[in-house]
Design a protein around this motif. Structure first.
Motif, short mmCIF file in Angstrom:
data_model
loop_
_atom_site.label_atom_id
_atom_site.label_comp_id
_atom_site.label_asym_id
_atom_site.label_seq_id
_atom_site.Cartn_x
_atom_site.Cartn_y
_atom_site.Cartn_z
N ASP A 104 0.83 -1.21 0.00
CA ASP A 104 0.00 0.00 0.00
C ASP A 104 0.86 1.26 0.00
N ALA A 105 1.97 1.23 0.74
CA ALA A 105 2.86 2.39 0.79
C ALA A 105 3.46 2.67 -0.58
N VAL A 106 3.85 1.61 -1.28
CA VAL A 106 4.40 1.78 -2.64
C VAL A 106 3.34 2.41 -3.54
N ASN A 107 2.12 1.90 -3.48
CA ASN A 107 1.05 2.41 -4.33
C ASN A 107 0.65 3.83 -3.97
N GLN A 108 0.69 4.15 -2.69
CA GLN A 108 0.23 5.46 -2.23
C GLN A 108 1.26 6.55 -2.46
N TYR A 109 2.54 6.24 -2.25
CA TYR A 109 3.58 7.27 -2.26
C TYR A 109 4.58 7.16 -3.40
N GLY A 110 4.61 6.05 -4.11
CA GLY A 110 5.44 5.91 -5.29
C GLY A 110 6.93 6.10 -5.02
N ASN A 146 13.06 -21.10 10.37
CA ASN A 146 12.49 -21.59 9.12
C ASN A 146 11.26 -20.80 8.71
N ASP A 147 10.46 -20.38 9.68
CA ASP A 147 9.30 -19.55 9.37
C ASP A 147 9.73 -18.17 8.88
N LEU A 148 10.81 -17.64 9.47
CA LEU A 148 11.31 -16.35 8.99
C LEU A 148 11.86 -16.44 7.57
N VAL A 149 12.46 -17.57 7.23
CA VAL A 149 12.91 -17.77 5.84
C VAL A 149 11.72 -17.64 4.89
N ASN A 150 10.61 -18.23 5.25
CA ASN A 150 9.41 -18.12 4.43
C ASN A 150 8.93 -16.68 4.34
N TYR A 151 9.00 -15.95 5.45
CA TYR A 151 8.60 -14.54 5.44
C TYR A 151 9.54 -13.71 4.56
N VAL A 152 10.84 -13.97 4.65
CA VAL A 152 11.80 -13.25 3.81
C VAL A 152 11.48 -13.48 2.33
N ASN A 153 11.24 -14.71 1.97
CA ASN A 153 10.93 -15.02 0.57
C ASN A 153 9.60 -14.40 0.16
N GLN A 154 8.64 -14.34 1.07
CA GLN A 154 7.36 -13.70 0.79
C GLN A 154 7.55 -12.22 0.46
N VAL A 155 8.40 -11.54 1.23
CA VAL A 155 8.65 -10.12 0.99
C VAL A 155 9.38 -9.93 -0.34
N LYS A 156 10.36 -10.76 -0.61
CA LYS A 156 11.08 -10.64 -1.88
C LYS A 156 10.13 -10.81 -3.06
N SER A 157 9.20 -11.75 -2.94
CA SER A 157 8.21 -11.95 -4.00
C SER A 157 7.28 -10.75 -4.11
N ALA A 158 6.88 -10.19 -2.97
CA ALA A 158 5.93 -9.09 -2.97
C ALA A 158 6.50 -7.83 -3.59
N ILE A 159 7.80 -7.57 -3.43
CA ILE A 159 8.40 -6.34 -3.97
C ILE A 159 8.92 -6.51 -5.38
N SER A 160 8.95 -7.74 -5.89
CA SER A 160 9.43 -7.97 -7.25
C SER A 160 8.56 -7.20 -8.25
N GLY A 161 9.20 -6.46 -9.13
CA GLY A 161 8.47 -5.71 -10.14
C GLY A 161 7.89 -4.40 -9.65
N THR A 162 8.16 -4.02 -8.40
CA THR A 162 7.68 -2.75 -7.86
C THR A 162 8.86 -1.79 -7.72
N GLY A 163 8.59 -0.61 -7.20
CA GLY A 163 9.64 0.37 -6.96
C GLY A 163 10.63 -0.06 -5.90
N LEU A 164 10.29 -1.11 -5.15
CA LEU A 164 11.21 -1.63 -4.14
C LEU A 164 12.02 -2.82 -4.64
N SER A 165 11.82 -3.19 -5.87
CA SER A 165 12.55 -4.34 -6.43
C SER A 165 14.05 -4.10 -6.33
N GLY A 166 14.76 -5.09 -5.82
CA GLY A 166 16.20 -4.99 -5.68
C GLY A 166 16.65 -4.42 -4.35
N LYS A 167 15.73 -3.88 -3.55
CA LYS A 167 16.11 -3.40 -2.22
C LYS A 167 16.48 -4.61 -1.36
#
Length: 315
Positions: A104-110, A146-167
């Motif tokens: 939402d922050a990416v969409n709202q503030y670009g 192991n659960d945090l690994v899943n969360y890390v991968n979830q975030v990487k997937s979520a930011i892929s193709g957005t303005g945060l991609s590569g952060k």
């Protein structure tokens, strides 16, 4: 006196980040709003003796509106760079809400927002809270590696193709949690950076932790993480010495000792170009935090005073 090897000190960017940690509430639980964050960020940038133009956050969610945390527009208005934090110890639904608010922050503030982001931390000391030490300390709910690994991968997937991609996406935990490699090696492999929290003040169980030994204790802790880091960059996400509080082992809380710790550890971190978020600008507003331990570098007041309690100039 021992110092960290040069290779352990090399930062991954030409200009390292320097800032403070900022909670979503004041010490009495009152929720901060945009003007509050703006006051803090401007005071930090204009602190006498040194400037701290970066902010580390712990959550993406504004507690009283369930919108995006108002630190984001405050950072945009003050040109403050951000190490974002997503709270990971609130269960799966809670973490999904953190990720949604990030989107939402990416969409709202670009790009006004994404250009300020230097990294994203998935959680803070969550693994520590699952260890025997964390449980014995009643530190609260945590998350297994192991659960945090899943969360890390979830975030990487979520930011892929957005303005945060590569952060860079990482995790923050205590130094001794990271060095428990039988437990955390998989998490170390999954992150882009390792956020290290280290407080010699609290290390009374294994060392003589008076201020005269604090510098060597800190670098021993740091280098222990370097040794198991699998080549990942280390960012110093929390350290400091209290100006008020109980004596812990041989560690005495005082303004003079906080000044010495800042001079001997903080200034060396800055000189070594290591991304550093000090603890903390102000933690006694409007009342002393739980436990009565105050790490603030400046006194009470809104906005925080720009005159620090001790010299921050690193002369």
């Amino acid at each position: 006196m021992r110092f960290a090897p040069i290779l352990a000190l090399v930062a991954t960017t030409l200009a390292a980040e320097k800032g403070f940690n900022y909670g979503a509430t004041f010490s009495d639980g009152t929720i901060k709003h945009q003007a509050d964050f703006e006051g803090e960020f401007n005071s930090a940038k204009n602190m006498v003796g040194n400037s701290f133009p970066s902010a580390r956050l712990y959550t993406m969610i504004q507690g009283d509106t369930n919108g995006v945390i108002e630190a984001i527009p405050a950072a945009i208005s003050t040109k403050t760079t951000l190490l974002l934090g997503l709270w990971a110890s609130g269960g799966v639904d809670g973490f999904n809400a953190e990720v949604q608010h990030l989107a939402d922050a990416v969409n709202q503030y670009g790009t006004a927002f994404t250009d300020l982001v230097v990294g994203i931390s998935v959680g803070s000391e969550d693994v520590y809270r699952t260890t025997d030490l964390g449980i014995a300390s009643n530190a609260g709910p945590g998350v297994a590696p192991n659960d945090l690994v899943n969360y890390v991968n979830q975030v990487k997937s979520a930011i892929s193709g957005t303005g945060l991609s590569g952060k860079p996406v990482g995790h923050v935990d205590t130094y001794n949690t990271w060095t428990n490699t039988s437990y955390t090696a998989g998490l170390t492999a999954a992150v882009d950076f390792i956020g290290v929290d280290a407080y010699p003040y609290y290390e009374s169980s294994k060392v003589t932790n008076g201020i005269e030994n604090a510098q060597s204790i800190f670098w021993d802790d740091w280098n222990a993480v370097v040794a198991i880091a699998q080549g990942k960059p280390l960012w110093l996400t929390e350290t400091g010495w209290p100006v008020e509080g109980p004596t812990v082992g041989q560690a005495v809380a005082s303004v003079d000792n906080a000044a010495r710790y800042y001079s001997e550890v903080g200034c060396q971190l800055f000189a070594a170009n290591i991304n550093t978020w000090w603890f903390t600008l102000q933690d006694q507003q409007p009342v002393a935090p739980a436990g009565g331990v105050i790490f603030a570098v400046t006194g009470p007041g809104l906005p925080p005073p720009t005159t620090p309690l001790y010299d921050l100039s690193c002369q």
